[in-house]
Design a protein around this motif. Structure first.
Motif: not given
Length: 592
Positions: A471-476, A502-506, A508-515, A531-540
């Motif tokens: 939430x604070x924008x600190x993915x690492x 972990x998917x949302x953290x990656x 947020x860091x722009x690492x789409x494949x890791x997400x 939550x995982x599916x939501x991350x997958x939608x945005x990452x793809x």
């Protein structure tokens, strides 16, 4: 379209057997393995016939059979394992051929003599839950045989199995004296965790020795409070409750527990509760050598029940490091509810929360309000109740006034639990989740940080801190905290939620494949992980894989039909973040 050549058959007892490690055995000695397998199959085939079964299919190392009754199927399975164990006598363990057997009673389809359908699939999945030489049956089968068969059944709880939408109740069967003791089934790991550089311990579920089986949750509560108490010692690495409880109701080898959880010490025990008296017995074992290091018995009344738990925790600490005894025994303290009934409500609510369904969460919230009514300063109840509103928001069931109530509960958890990491972690994370502005978000984060300082061994605090750091924008930093949560609780019932974070953290860091990789892991563990599916939608979508993004969107809307771009974001999401993610969601096909 239905198969015109198939015939439907109702409530058939399906028996599925499979050889453990078949490929390994064949690779080591193909000729010898085939010879031994033929001998074992002769035994198994004869017993199936003797118990009025019919073999429907065989494929190398597996057998599928049907029986007219659940009793015949289970008795055949138990007799088969006893006979196969005798056949293995004298053979080195790495060369033994051991079957795992699953039994389910359900509807099937019959075509050309073979069986198909969910009834077959469930039986096949059940056998994967059994260890070599064991029998695992479904709840439907258990209901048919429990009163008529003189056997011991060990409940494994609701199991989520591959390709079956609803969880399946599962039971291990120990039917005869000849049947060797069944080892606990433990999830496989690519690599076992190393021992940490400080004393480490797992507290296994204590056996309920009370006459009333309904008091099982009471014994569980004793263990959870001891775990919490031990976790207050910063020098001690304590495995979380959800991981140690993966061994509940199972015969275990303490050395194997130590290897699987990455700990040196294991605590076992039992609780006997009668009227107003309680007795706790426990023993500490060196998991590396199997040596018993310490054992004791604690008797007391329910009037000083929590002091009794403190004594147990202090005794364990002293056994791990005798220097503690000579310096001065550290007494474990934690804020406890004023009434045991309130505590009982909290325990029952916890059981419901760990079920991860809408209905169970609503029942948990009801019980938590009951606990708060009994104890107005019950910080942990306030904290867990505030979490129930996070669940409501996530699944789209928030009602008028819920946002204000969630904030009220979180503030109460913080106010009454300033010395309790559990309460601060849930209260602070809920405050951050529903923060109305950046300052409130930072305030929630600081409270979670205090929870980590109070109890650095509580996996839930690290897990929640990972989300807050997102939430604070600190993915690492979020990833580091989530990794710590996973290490403290490698068998956690909510491991899929950590993977989703972990998917949302990656992401947020722009690492789409890791997400995507982490999201896929979470979905494998829990197919309904929204939550995982939501991350997958945005990452793809972010990676330009729009067809995959739209496919993930369709799956997301199946389990979270309320999801829209308009309700996707938390209150504190920045305008810049909303614009960027919103554009990707539109490309992925999520409705406005």
């Amino acid at each position: 379209m239905s198969d015109p050549m198939a015939v439907s058959r109702k409530l058939v007892a399906v028996f599925a057997a499979d050889v453990e490690g078949y490929s390994r055995l064949m690779g080591a000695d193909e000729v010898g393995t085939l010879k031994e397998l033929t001998e074992r199959r002769t035994i198994l085939d004869k017993l199936i016939g003797d118990h009025r079964g019919r073999i429907a299919n065989t494929a190398g190392d597996s057998v599928l059979a049907e029986f007219g009754s659940a009793v015949d199927a289970v008795q055949c399975a138990v007799d088969a394992q006893a006979a196969l164990a005798k056949a293995n006598a004298g053979i080195p363990s790495d060369k033994q051929i051991n079957f795992r057997i699953g039994v389910h009673i359900g509807d099937v389809m019959l075509r050309a003599g073979d069986l198909f359908g969910d009834g077959v699939n469930i039986a096949a999945r059940l056998q994967t839950l059994a260890t070599p030489g064991a029998v695992c049956i479904s709840g439907a089968t258990f209901d048919q045989v429990r009163k008529v068969m003189p056997m011991t059944f060990v409940e494994l709880g609701a199991q989520q199995v591959k390709n079956i939408q609803e969880p399946i109740r599962a039971y291990l069967v120990d039917g005869t004296k000849e049947l060797r003791e069944v080892a606990a089934r433990i999830p496989d790991f690519d690599s076992l965790p190393p021992l940490p550089d400080k004393p480490s311990i797992a507290v296994l579920p204590f056996q309920n020795m009370s006459d009333d089986p309904e008091q099982d949750h009471f014994a569980d509560g004793v263990v959870e409070d001891i775990i919490t108490a031990l976790s207050r010692f910063k020098w001690l690495f304590v495995i979380a409750r959800n991981s140690s409880f993966a061994f509940k109701g199972k015969a275990v080898d303490v050395k194997d527990v130590g290897r699987r959880l990455g700990v040196r010490y294991v605590l076992e025990g039992s609780v006997r509760k009668a009227a107003s008296k309680v007795r706790i017995t426990c023993q500490l074992i060196d998991a590396l050598t199997g040596a018993h290091l310490w054992a004791d018995r604690f008797d007391g009344s329910l009037d000083n029940f929590f002091d009794l738990q403190d004594q147990v925790a202090s005794g364990v600490v002293g056994a791990i490091d005798p220097k503690i005894l000579t310096a001065e025994m550290m007494r474990v303290k934690r804020k406890t509810p004023s009434h045991l009934n309130a505590y009982d409500c909290f325990l029952r609510a916890s059981d419901h929360i760990y079920s991860w369904t809408d209905e169970s969460t609503e029942e948990a919230l009801r019980l938590l309000y009951q606990a708060i009514e009994l104890d107005k300063e019950y910080a942990q109840a306030y904290g867990f109740a505030s979490y129930c509103y996070i669940w409501r928001w996530t699944v789209g069931r928030m009602r008028d006034g819920d946002l204000e109530e969630a904030r009220r509960l979180s503030r109460a958890a913080i106010r009454f639990g300033m010395d309790d990491g559990f309460s601060l972690a849930w209260g602070g994370s809920t405050l951050a989740f529903f923060a109305s502005n950046g300052e409130e978000l930072k305030e929630g984060a600081s409270i979670v940080d205090k929870a980590l300082m109070l109890n650095p061994n509580l996996a839930r605090s690290w897990n929640l801190s990972g989300w807050v750091r997102l939430f604070l924008g600190e993915p690492d930093l979020a990833i580091a905290h989530l990794q710590q949560a996973m290490r403290l609780s490698p068998l956690d019932l909510a491991f899929h939620a950590m993977e989703a974070a972990m998917a949302h953290a990656h992401l947020s860091a722009g690492r789409y494949d890791e997400a995507v990789a982490w999201a896929e892991r979470a979905i494998r563990d829990q197919p309904n992980q929204g939550d995982a599916l939501a991350a997958m939608v945005v990452a793809h979508a972010g990676a330009g894989r729009l067809e995959k993004a739209r496919d993930a969107t369709r799956r997301l809307l199946q389990i979270r039909p309320h999801k829209r771009i308009s309700n996707y974001f938390l209150p504190h999401q920045t305008a810049e973040g909303r614009a960027f993610i919103g554009d990707l969601l539109r490309k992925a096909g999520l409705p406005e």
